[in-house]
Design an enzyme around this catalytic site. Structure first.
Site, PDB file in Angstrom:
ATOM      1  N   HIS A 199       0.813  -1.262   0.003  1.00  0.00           N
ATOM      2  CA  HIS A 199      -0.006   0.021   0.013  1.00  0.00           C
ATOM      3  C   HIS A 199       1.035   1.301   0.118  1.00  0.00           C
ATOM      4  CE1 HIS A 199      -3.816   2.149   1.142  1.00  0.00           C
ATOM      5  NE2 HIS A 199      -2.823   3.284   1.835  1.00  0.00           N
ATOM      6  N   GLU A 200       1.761   1.278   0.895  1.00  0.00           N
ATOM      7  CA  GLU A 200       2.887   2.476   0.716  1.00  0.00           C
ATOM      8  C   GLU A 200       3.656   2.662  -0.325  1.00  0.00           C
ATOM      9  OE1 GLU A 200       1.756   4.708   2.991  1.00  0.00           O
ATOM     10  OE2 GLU A 200       0.774   3.369   4.251  1.00  0.00           O
ATOM     11  N   HIS A 244       1.548   4.166  -2.997  1.00  0.00           N
ATOM     12  CA  HIS A 244       1.674   5.647  -2.854  1.00  0.00           C
ATOM     13  C   HIS A 244       2.764   6.472  -3.569  1.00  0.00           C
ATOM     14  CE1 HIS A 244      -2.049   6.332  -0.848  1.00  0.00           C
ATOM     15  NE2 HIS A 244      -1.581   5.851   0.456  1.00  0.00           N
ATOM     16  N   HIS A 261      -5.555   6.457  -2.770  1.00  0.00           N
ATOM     17  CA  HIS A 261      -6.604   5.423  -2.141  1.00  0.00           C
ATOM     18  C   HIS A 261      -7.687   5.471  -3.251  1.00  0.00           C
ATOM     19  CE1 HIS A 261      -5.159   7.261   1.553  1.00  0.00           C
ATOM     20  NE2 HIS A 261      -4.664   6.068   1.576  1.00  0.00           N
ATOM     21  N   TYR A 286      -9.897   1.608   1.215  1.00  0.00           N
ATOM     22  CA  TYR A 286     -10.467   1.565   2.651  1.00  0.00           C
ATOM     23  C   TYR A 286     -11.691   0.672   2.987  1.00  0.00           C
ATOM     24  CZ  TYR A 286      -6.942   5.189   4.536  1.00  0.00           C
ATOM     25  OH  TYR A 286      -6.142   5.889   4.981  1.00  0.00           O
TER      26      TYR A 286
END
Length: 284
Positions: free
Chosen positions: A178-179, A182, A188, A234
């Site tokens: 996930h990071e 980014h 997101h 999310y």
């Protein structure tokens, strides 16, 4: 003697009955606890749940980004509402068609924690042209360390940039991926420009002052479908004490079928991989 034997038998029978009752009670409570633990564990596996829990105090340490957009670090003056991939934050592809992202990993991690981080770094090699490689003297690189919380800047920044993977809550494959997504320039999923066609944001349930975590961004969606199973999506955020929900009610629900599972990815989805390849690896 006979009377003594009768008393002993009565006491023994009473003790056995109490023991059976205690065992039944323990069994009932054991089953109930297991059911509760399973439901809580499922919620806490979501990327958003893990990140929110780890980010309770994010950005409060020395030399850490002053503003946090969820788990996105924001430098002063950076307008994150604009898709940065159109203005130079993409990592460069070399002549061989590979996108090389140099990294440095803090010595503060244990060998087991480093293994999980390396697994996340290597997972991009399996199906994309992105290659995370140890830094030598490159100007632009990512500095992976255990700051307070899980966060990253969006896209490449000039000079070293922090990817925080806090040892307390951020060391799992889905959070590492996930990071790193980014870092590659991806937002997101629920912030996508077309999100209103796929999810409803329940602002009435959001903690006042945290609404910006649900801002709609003018993203380049790369002609890919909205993905409820993306590692960038999310969750509903119902059970967590530290969620963006002010009342333990959902903040995001899928539409038109609000029973769909969202935000439960344990690793990158096929759509996540497709987007990387579309943005970085296409020869067109």
């Amino acid at each position: 003697m006979f009377l003594l034997m009768v008393v002993i038998c009565l006491l023994l029978g009473s003790f056995q009955a109490q023991s059976r009752a205690i065992e039944r009670k323990q069994d009932i409570f054991g089953k109930s606890s297991e059911e509760i633990d399973n439901s809580t564990e499922q919620e806490e596996k979501s990327v958003s749940a893990l990140i929110e829990r780890a980010n309770r105090h994010a950005g409060q340490g020395l030399n850490e980004p002053p503003v946090m957009f969820g788990d996105i670090a924001v430098a002063t003056g950076l307008e994150i509402a604009d898709p940065c991939t159109t203005r130079g934050c993409k990592w460069q592809r070399n002549k061989s068609g590979k996108v090389l992202v140099p990294y440095v990993i803090s010595d503060g991690y244990s060998s087991q924690e480093k293994d999980v981080i390396f697994q996340g770094l290597r997972s991009f090699e399996e199906s994309t042209c992105v290659r995370f490689m140890p830094r030598t003297n490159q100007r632009d690189y990512i500095n992976i360390k255990s700051n307070s919380g899980c966060y990253s800047f969006v896209g490449r920044r000039t000079g070293g940039q922090t990817v925080s993977l806090d040892r307390s809550g951020c060391i799992s494959l889905n959070i590492v991926q996930h990071e790193l997504l980014h870092t590659l320039g991806f937002h997101h999923e629920h912030n996508r420009s077309d999100r209103d066609n796929h999810v409803q944001i329940l602002f009435k349930n959001i903690i006042p002052g945290q609404e910006y975590n649900f801002d709609k961004i003018k993203t380049n969606n790369l002609e890919t479908a909205y993905d409820y199973s993306s590692v960038m999506h999310y969750g509903r955020q119902v059970l967590l004490q530290f969620a963006f929900s002010k009342n333990r009610e959902p903040t995001i629900i899928p539409i038109p079928d609000n029973n769909l599972s969202i935000g439960q990815a344990e690793k990158m989805s096929s759509n996540d991989i497709l987007r990387i390849n579309t943005l970085y690896c296409s020869l067109s």
